[in-house]
Design a protein around this motif. Structure first.
Motif, PDB file in Angstrom:
ATOM      1  N   LEU A  11       0.848  -1.181   0.000  1.00 38.38           N
ATOM      2  CA  LEU A  11       0.000   0.000   0.000  1.00 38.38           C
ATOM      3  C   LEU A  11       0.887   1.235   0.000  1.00 38.38           C
ATOM      4  O   LEU A  11       1.799   1.356   0.828  1.00 38.38           O
ATOM      5  CB  LEU A  11      -0.901  -0.008   1.233  1.00 38.38           C
ATOM      6  N   VAL A  12       0.628   2.145  -0.903  1.00 35.83           N
ATOM      7  CA  VAL A  12       1.442   3.354  -1.022  1.00 35.83           C
ATOM      8  C   VAL A  12       0.539   4.525  -1.384  1.00 35.83           C
ATOM      9  O   VAL A  12      -0.513   4.332  -2.017  1.00 35.83           O
ATOM     10  CB  VAL A  12       2.553   3.150  -2.081  1.00 35.83           C
ATOM     11  N   GLN A  13       0.941   5.705  -0.985  1.00 35.44           N
ATOM     12  CA  GLN A  13       0.173   6.897  -1.335  1.00 35.44           C
ATOM     13  C   GLN A  13       0.461   7.314  -2.767  1.00 35.44           C
ATOM     14  O   GLN A  13       1.535   7.016  -3.323  1.00 35.44           O
ATOM     15  CB  GLN A  13       0.521   8.036  -0.384  1.00 35.44           C
ATOM     16  N   ALA A  14      -0.473   8.023  -3.341  1.00 36.39           N
ATOM     17  CA  ALA A  14      -0.277   8.558  -4.693  1.00 36.39           C
ATOM     18  C   ALA A  14       1.004   9.387  -4.737  1.00 36.39           C
ATOM     19  O   ALA A  14       1.295  10.159  -3.809  1.00 36.39           O
ATOM     20  CB  ALA A  14      -1.468   9.399  -5.102  1.00 36.39           C
ATOM     21  N   GLY A  15       1.772   9.196  -5.802  1.00 41.88           N
ATOM     22  CA  GLY A  15       3.052   9.874  -5.934  1.00 41.88           C
ATOM     23  C   GLY A  15       4.220   9.074  -5.400  1.00 41.88           C
ATOM     24  O   GLY A  15       5.382   9.439  -5.629  1.00 41.88           O
ATOM     25  N   GLY A  16       3.924   8.000  -4.701  1.00 43.96           N
ATOM     26  CA  GLY A  16       4.970   7.175  -4.111  1.00 43.96           C
ATOM     27  C   GLY A  16       5.554   6.184  -5.088  1.00 43.96           C
ATOM     28  O   GLY A  16       5.219   6.173  -6.275  1.00 43.96           O
ATOM     29  N   SER A  17       6.437   5.334  -4.558  1.00 41.62           N
ATOM     30  CA  SER A  17       7.158   4.363  -5.379  1.00 41.62           C
ATOM     31  C   SER A  17       7.148   2.994  -4.729  1.00 41.62           C
ATOM     32  O   SER A  17       7.043   2.865  -3.501  1.00 41.62           O
ATOM     33  CB  SER A  17       8.617   4.813  -5.573  1.00 41.62           C
ATOM     34  N   LEU A  18       7.284   1.982  -5.560  1.00 43.64           N
ATOM     35  CA  LEU A  18       7.460   0.606  -5.117  1.00 43.64           C
ATOM     36  C   LEU A  18       8.400  -0.076  -6.115  1.00 43.64           C
ATOM     37  O   LEU A  18       8.475   0.334  -7.285  1.00 43.64           O
ATOM     38  CB  LEU A  18       6.138  -0.166  -5.098  1.00 43.64           C
ATOM     39  N   LEU A  86       3.276   6.855  -8.624  1.00 44.49           N
ATOM     40  CA  LEU A  86       2.106   5.991  -8.663  1.00 44.49           C
ATOM     41  C   LEU A  86       0.812   6.777  -8.553  1.00 44.49           C
ATOM     42  O   LEU A  86       0.734   7.805  -7.862  1.00 44.49           O
ATOM     43  CB  LEU A  86       2.189   4.946  -7.552  1.00 44.49           C
ATOM     44  N   LYS A  87      -0.203   6.277  -9.241  1.00 43.86           N
ATOM     45  CA  LYS A  87      -1.526   6.889  -9.257  1.00 43.86           C
ATOM     46  C   LYS A  87      -2.548   5.869  -8.747  1.00 43.86           C
ATOM     47  O   LYS A  87      -2.314   4.661  -8.841  1.00 43.86           O
ATOM     48  CB  LYS A  87      -1.893   7.275 -10.689  1.00 43.86           C
ATOM     49  N   VAL A 123      -0.708  -4.347  -5.576  1.00 45.27           N
ATOM     50  CA  VAL A 123      -0.289  -2.950  -5.426  1.00 45.27           C
ATOM     51  C   VAL A 123      -1.540  -2.114  -5.232  1.00 45.27           C
ATOM     52  O   VAL A 123      -2.453  -2.164  -6.054  1.00 45.27           O
ATOM     53  CB  VAL A 123       0.493  -2.469  -6.659  1.00 45.27           C
ATOM     54  N   THR A 124      -1.588  -1.364  -4.137  1.00 41.54           N
ATOM     55  CA  THR A 124      -2.716  -0.501  -3.851  1.00 41.54           C
ATOM     56  C   THR A 124      -2.210   0.918  -3.640  1.00 41.54           C
ATOM     57  O   THR A 124      -1.331   1.149  -2.807  1.00 41.54           O
ATOM     58  CB  THR A 124      -3.475  -0.975  -2.602  1.00 41.54           C
ATOM     59  N   VAL A 125      -2.754   1.842  -4.415  1.00 41.19           N
ATOM     60  CA  VAL A 125      -2.331   3.243  -4.342  1.00 41.19           C
ATOM     61  C   VAL A 125      -3.490   4.066  -3.822  1.00 41.19           C
ATOM     62  O   VAL A 125      -4.563   4.110  -4.431  1.00 41.19           O
ATOM     63  CB  VAL A 125      -1.886   3.754  -5.716  1.00 41.19           C
ATOM     64  N   SER A 126      -3.293   4.720  -2.702  1.00 42.32           N
ATOM     65  CA  SER A 126      -4.340   5.531  -2.103  1.00 42.32           C
ATOM     66  C   SER A 126      -4.212   6.985  -2.564  1.00 42.32           C
ATOM     67  O   SER A 126      -3.115   7.483  -2.802  1.00 42.32           O
ATOM     68  CB  SER A 126      -4.258   5.463  -0.580  1.00 42.32           C
ATOM     69  N   SER A 127      -5.351   7.648  -2.639  1.00 39.61           N
ATOM     70  CA  SER A 127      -5.344   9.044  -3.123  1.00 39.61           C
ATOM     71  C   SER A 127      -5.166  10.018  -1.968  1.00 39.61           C
ATOM     72  O   SER A 127      -5.219   9.662  -0.809  1.00 39.61           O
ATOM     73  CB  SER A 127      -6.648   9.336  -3.860  1.00 39.61           C
TER      74      SER A 127
END
Length: 127
Positions: A11-18, A86-87, A123-127
């Motif tokens: 889980l990562v916030q929008a704009g983040g990386s994995l 990430l979006k 992969v989960t991207v939160s806004s």
């Protein structure tokens, strides 16, 4: 036949990386290509990126070009997918796949061209 095991999702916030990893075991010939696909709930599986095992040629989907980078480490028999910027729409189950017959350095982009698949990593991207 090769075995593929993905890792690195989360889980990562929008704009983040994995960085996703795909560990490959089994016999890999110079004609192999390795690809990443993704599937979001209620949507079709889609191509993300792929790399030719021998010459390193890469191909990207338009939606990820410039943000994602695929690479392979021949010594470690591992394929990586670096996900940057990430979006929320990148949220999906990401799966690694191997194509046995990628002749002339051509990297396939259709799922039907791939022979072996991993279980996937979420992969989960939160806004």
């Amino acid at each position: 036949q090769v075995q593929l095991v993905e890792s690195g999702g989360g889980l990562v916030q929008a704009g983040g990386s994995l960085r996703l990893s795909c560990a490959v075991s089994g016999r890999i010939s110079s004609n192999y290509a390795m690809g990443w696909f993704r599937q979001a709930p209620g949507k079709e599986r889609e191509f993300v990126a792929a790399v030719h095992w021998n010459n390193g040629n890469t191909v990207y989907a338009a939606a990820v070009k410039g943000r994602f980078t695929i690479s392979r480490d021949l010594a470690k028999n591992t394929v990586y997918l670096q996900l940057n910027s990430l979006k929320p729409e990148d949220t999906a189950l990401y799966s690694c796949a191997a194509a046995k017959k990628s002749f002339f350095g051509i990297v396939p982009t259709f799922a039907s061209d791939y022979d072996d698949w991993g279980q996937g990593t979420q992969v989960t991207v939160s806004s």
